[in-house]
Design a protein around this motif. Structure first.
Motif, short mmCIF file in Angstrom:
data_model
loop_
_atom_site.label_atom_id
_atom_site.label_comp_id
_atom_site.label_asym_id
_atom_site.label_seq_id
_atom_site.Cartn_x
_atom_site.Cartn_y
_atom_site.Cartn_z
N ALA A 88 0.86 -1.18 0.00
CA ALA A 88 0.00 0.00 0.00
C ALA A 88 0.90 1.23 0.00
O ALA A 88 1.81 1.34 0.82
CB ALA A 88 -0.91 0.00 1.23
N LEU A 97 -4.43 6.53 -1.28
CA LEU A 97 -3.73 5.25 -1.31
C LEU A 97 -3.71 4.66 -2.72
O LEU A 97 -4.69 4.76 -3.46
CB LEU A 97 -4.40 4.25 -0.36
CG LEU A 97 -4.20 4.47 1.14
CD1 LEU A 97 -5.05 3.47 1.93
CD2 LEU A 97 -2.74 4.32 1.52
N TYR A 99 -2.16 0.86 -4.68
CA TYR A 99 -1.71 -0.49 -4.36
C TYR A 99 -0.83 -1.01 -5.49
O TYR A 99 -1.08 -0.73 -6.67
CB TYR A 99 -2.89 -1.42 -4.12
CG TYR A 99 -3.74 -0.98 -2.95
CD1 TYR A 99 -3.41 -1.35 -1.65
CD2 TYR A 99 -4.84 -0.15 -3.15
CE1 TYR A 99 -4.16 -0.92 -0.58
CE2 TYR A 99 -5.60 0.30 -2.08
CZ TYR A 99 -5.25 -0.10 -0.79
OH TYR A 99 -5.99 0.35 0.28
N LYS A 116 -7.92 -0.37 -6.48
CA LYS A 116 -8.36 0.92 -5.94
C LYS A 116 -9.76 1.27 -6.43
O LYS A 116 -10.61 1.74 -5.66
CB LYS A 116 -7.38 2.02 -6.34
CG LYS A 116 -7.75 3.40 -5.81
CD LYS A 116 -6.72 4.44 -6.20
CE LYS A 116 -7.10 5.82 -5.67
NZ LYS A 116 -6.09 6.85 -6.02
N SER A 128 -10.08 0.78 2.53
CA SER A 128 -8.72 0.35 2.23
C SER A 128 -8.57 -1.14 2.44
O SER A 128 -9.37 -1.78 3.14
CB SER A 128 -7.72 1.09 3.12
OG SER A 128 -7.97 0.82 4.49
#
Length: 296
Positions: A88, A97, A99, A116, A128
């Protein structure tokens, strides 16, 4: 540490790396370990991998996930083989965030934009990934089996209590989309996921059944009764929503907090023991593997 009578050590601690763990790549933000390897995330979006599987001096590699250096690696999940990892990445200015998947052997990172997108499908940008359940490259189940270039099926657990099925295969140019399988009725944060093949299929001679174990802050859930994730969670949904069944879980007293989950098994064996770190302490016990006809 020694056993009860102090006669023989149960384990030993040894400093394998001293100063400069992440030299030139920022500060340490998170770390994980598996199969004689240690993977460290840094404040500049890099992964530093230490391999202690042999005596070679060339045991340190660096993989850069953020070209700009404006992202910090905030979470890491490493599979049992130490070949596959999910990271992350948090934008330090906006807090958003991203990934990324990394094959730590080929050192090839891949941005997981569809993960996402799936998390934010309901319009909540705060959702998340909080847990990743990995398959085993030695699994007795053809469905669960991975390889050095393919993760095999994974389970992603979210802060909204969702289970997504996902997989990455380096031979495929396009990213696969995660598939939503189930959402816990209380929408509890999922902090840990483990799964394993646990015996023969219902008809005999088929693929083994699959056991899924997941933890929240105060509960440890058990799901079984199918040879695929979709089959298991479809049955759970039908039973629960129809009022014909209850979710199977253990519940502990104590304050809400994060947790950690591990199943112990031999390289190709069935899971034997479970360890769950929760607010009241560390709980462990022997696994009673469900039979072919058992449901969640």
């Amino acid at each position: 540490a020694s056993d009860a009578d102090g006669a023989s050590p149960q384990f030993e601690l040894e400093i394998v790396e001293g100063q400069g763990l992440t030299r030139g790549t920022g500060e340490v933000t998170c770390a994980c370990a598996a199969n004689d390897c240690v993977l460290i995330g840094t404040s500049t979006g890099a992964l530093v991998r230490y391999d202690y599987s042999d005596d070679s001096d060339q045991n340190r590699t660096v993989i850069h996930l953020s070209k700009s250096g404006k992202h910090a690696v905030t979470r890491l999940w490493l599979d049992r083989s130490s070949m596959h990892a999910v990271a992350a990445l948090e934008d330090r200015s906006s807090g958003s965030l991203e990934y990324a998947y990394v094959n730590t052997v080929t050192q090839s990172p891949r941005l997981l934009s569809k993960v996402k997108a799936a998390l934010q499908a309901a319009g909540d940008e705060t959702v998340s990934v909080q847990a990743v359940g990995w398959t085993d490259i030695h699994s007795a189940s053809a469905f669960l089996r991975g390889s050095g270039t393919a993760t095999g099926p994974m389970l992603l657990g979210t802060s909204r209590g969702e289970f997504f099925e996902y997989a990455v295969d380096e031979s495929e140019k396009k990213e696969r989309a995660p598939k939503l399988l189930y959402e816990l009725p209380e929408r509890e944060v999922i902090y840990g996921i483990e799964f394993s093949a646990v015996g023969g299929g219902g008809g005999g001679g088929g693929d083994p059944n699959v056991l899924v174990v997941a933890i929240t802050s105060t509960r440890c859930y058990f799901f079984s009764g199918g040879t695929t994730f979709e089959g298991i969670f479809s049955q759970v949904s039908r039973d629960y929503e129809g009022g014909d069944g209850l979710l199977s879980f253990l519940e502990l007293p104590g304050q809400s907090c994060t947790g950690e989950l591990h199943l112990y098994r031999n390289l190709v064996g069935l899971p034997q023991y479970l360890t769950w770190m929760a607010a009241p302490g560390l709980f462990h016990g022997q696994m009673k593997v469900p039979g072919p006809e058992d449901k969640a």
